[in-house]
Scaffold this active site. Structure first.
Site, short mmCIF file in Angstrom:
data_model
loop_
_atom_site.label_atom_id
_atom_site.label_comp_id
_atom_site.label_asym_id
_atom_site.label_seq_id
_atom_site.Cartn_x
_atom_site.Cartn_y
_atom_site.Cartn_z
N GLY A 15 0.80 -1.22 0.00
CA GLY A 15 0.00 0.00 0.00
C GLY A 15 0.83 1.28 0.00
CE1 TYR A 144 -8.74 4.47 9.05
CE2 TYR A 144 -10.12 6.14 8.01
CZ TYR A 144 -8.94 5.44 8.08
OH TYR A 144 -7.92 5.72 7.18
CE LYS A 148 -5.99 6.88 9.79
NZ LYS A 148 -4.54 6.65 9.65
CB ALA A 178 -6.00 2.36 -5.90
CB THR A 179 -4.09 0.38 -0.68
OG1 THR A 179 -5.10 0.72 0.28
CG2 THR A 179 -3.27 1.59 -1.03
N1 LIG Z 1 -6.51 3.11 1.55
C1 LIG Z 1 -7.23 4.19 1.74
O1 LIG Z 1 -8.25 4.43 1.07
C2 LIG Z 1 -6.80 5.21 2.75
C3 LIG Z 1 -7.40 6.48 2.72
C4 LIG Z 1 -6.97 7.45 3.63
C5 LIG Z 1 -5.99 7.17 4.54
N2 LIG Z 1 -5.43 5.91 4.55
C6 LIG Z 1 -4.40 5.67 5.55
O2 LIG Z 1 -3.20 5.38 4.86
C7 LIG Z 1 -2.37 4.51 5.64
C8 LIG Z 1 -1.89 3.34 4.79
O3 LIG Z 1 -3.03 2.60 4.38
P1 LIG Z 1 -2.96 1.54 3.17
O4 LIG Z 1 -4.10 1.83 2.32
O5 LIG Z 1 -1.58 1.48 2.63
O6 LIG Z 1 -3.27 0.19 4.01
P2 LIG Z 1 -2.95 -1.34 3.67
O7 LIG Z 1 -2.73 -1.54 2.22
O8 LIG Z 1 -4.03 -2.11 4.36
O9 LIG Z 1 -1.57 -1.58 4.44
C9 LIG Z 1 -1.55 -1.46 5.82
C10 LIG Z 1 -0.13 -1.53 6.32
O10 LIG Z 1 -0.14 -1.35 7.74
C11 LIG Z 1 0.59 -2.42 8.35
N3 LIG Z 1 0.01 -2.74 9.66
C12 LIG Z 1 -1.30 -2.80 10.01
N4 LIG Z 1 -1.43 -3.17 11.29
C13 LIG Z 1 -0.18 -3.33 11.77
C14 LIG Z 1 0.35 -3.71 13.03
N5 LIG Z 1 -0.46 -4.02 14.07
N6 LIG Z 1 1.70 -3.78 13.19
C15 LIG Z 1 2.53 -3.50 12.15
N7 LIG Z 1 2.08 -3.12 10.92
C16 LIG Z 1 0.75 -3.06 10.75
C17 LIG Z 1 0.42 -3.59 7.38
O11 LIG Z 1 1.47 -4.49 7.61
P3 LIG Z 1 1.36 -6.08 7.25
O12 LIG Z 1 0.61 -6.20 5.97
O13 LIG Z 1 2.79 -6.47 7.12
O14 LIG Z 1 0.65 -6.70 8.39
C18 LIG Z 1 0.51 -2.88 6.03
O15 LIG Z 1 1.86 -2.67 5.67
C19 LIG Z 1 -3.23 4.10 6.86
O16 LIG Z 1 -2.84 4.86 7.97
C20 LIG Z 1 -4.64 4.45 6.42
O17 LIG Z 1 -5.49 4.73 7.52
C21 LIG Z 1 -5.79 4.94 3.68
#
Ligand SMILES: NC(=O)c1ccc[n+]([C@@H]2O[C@H](COP(=O)([O-])OP(=O)(O)OC[C@H]3O[C@@H](n4cnc5c(N)ncnc54)[C@H](OP(=O)(O)O)[C@@H]3O)[C@@H](O)[C@H]2O)c1
Length: 233
Positions: A15, A144, A148, A178-179
């Site tokens: 992501g 959530y 935040k 897009a993740t």
């Molecule tokens: N995707 C969206 O639409 C969106 C929108 C706004 C903000 N965000 C924010 O952007 C950030 C990144 O999100 P993303 O979309 O990249 O998410 P993602 O694809 O679900 O990836 C989440 C990442 O967080 C790590 N993680 C989760 N829980 C953990 C824990 N307990 N200990 C260690 N690592 C942990 C995961 O590691 P492992 O896979 O190795 O467990 C993974 O690398 C987040 O803070 C999210 O709230 C996302």
């Protein structure tokens, strides 16, 4: 030869965190945090100067941090790890609130605290990946969004407290990206997942890079980034 700056990125196994790692790799030595060791190794294999840091962030300790070599100075800490479960307040048991806050806030607070001496030594920067849910809440997003909103308060307090130590703090507020997280959210919402409607993780990484590469005379404090496909509200 001068040493390259060092950045630690959480959530770097996939992501946004992985995209941030790729964007920083040409200029920084990287410590990449995540739980999935194989995924971390795969990202590190692409990026010379990157080291995996397998860690469960909800239980992070001083020993976890001490186990990382050459971390007496840290130029950049990017908090990208996060979780998102949606649900109305009436349907969300306290365990779900706790799980969300454990990752999205408490782990961030503790890891930052453990790394502050290294950040101060380098007059470094902290960049927090928040969300537009940290600016405005929608029905069904209570836990959530609350985590935040709290993360925003954490960042603002940290910025004020660490200003005298030369540590700068930036928050990035992205809309839907897009993740895997968004795929999962769309499943929870019962809707289709069409990545073209969302921000590419690489675009969020560019915003992180803008904050991280601000010249020392400037502090970028907040960046909001929305998908072009959505109304700019
Ligand atoms: N995707 C969206 O639409 C969106 C929108 C706004 C903000 N965000 C924010 O952007 C950030 C990144 O999100 P993303 O979309 O990249 O998410 P993602 O694809 O679900 O990836 C989440 C990442 O967080 C790590 N993680 C989760 N829980 C953990 C824990 N307990 N200990 C260690 N690592 C942990 C995961 O590691 P492992 O896979 O190795 O467990 C993974 O690398 C987040 O803070 C999210 O709230 C996302």
């Amino acid at each position: 030869m001068t040493e390259r700056p060092v950045a630690l990125v959480t959530g770097a196994s996939r992501g946004v965190g992985a995209a941030v790692a790729r964007a920083l790799a040409p200029t920084h030595d990287l410590v990449l945090g995540g739980r999935d060791r194989a995924a971390l190794d795969a990202v590190c294999a692409e990026l010379p100067g990157a080291r995996p840091w397998p860690v469960e962030l909800t239980a992070v300790t001083a020993s976890d941090v001490e186990a990382v070599d050459r971390l007496d100075r840290l130029d950049l800490l990017v908090h990208s790890a996060g979780v998102a479960r949606i649900g109305d307040v009436g349907e969300t048991p306290v365990e779900e609130w706790r799980r969300t806050f454990e990752v999205n806030l408490f782990a961030v607070a503790e890891l930052t605290r453990l790394l502050l001496p290294a950040l101060r030594a380098a007059r470094g920067q902290v960049v927090l990946i928040n969300s537009t849910s940290g600016q405005r809440v929608n029905a069904g997003w209570g836990a959530y969004a609350a985590s935040k909103f709290a993360l925003r308060a954490f960042a603002d307090a940290l910025r004020l407290e660490e200003h005298p130590n030369g540590v700068r703090v930036a928050t990035v507020y992205p809309g839907r990206i897009a993740t895997d997280m968004q795929k999962d959210v769309r499943e929870q919402e019962g809707g289709d997942y069409d990545p073209s409607r969302y921000i590419a993780p690489e675009s969020v990484a560019k915003a992180v890079l803008a904050a991280a590469t601000a010249t020392p005379d400037a502090q970028i404090t907040e960046i909001t980034i929305r998908p072009s496909a959505s109304l700019p509200v």
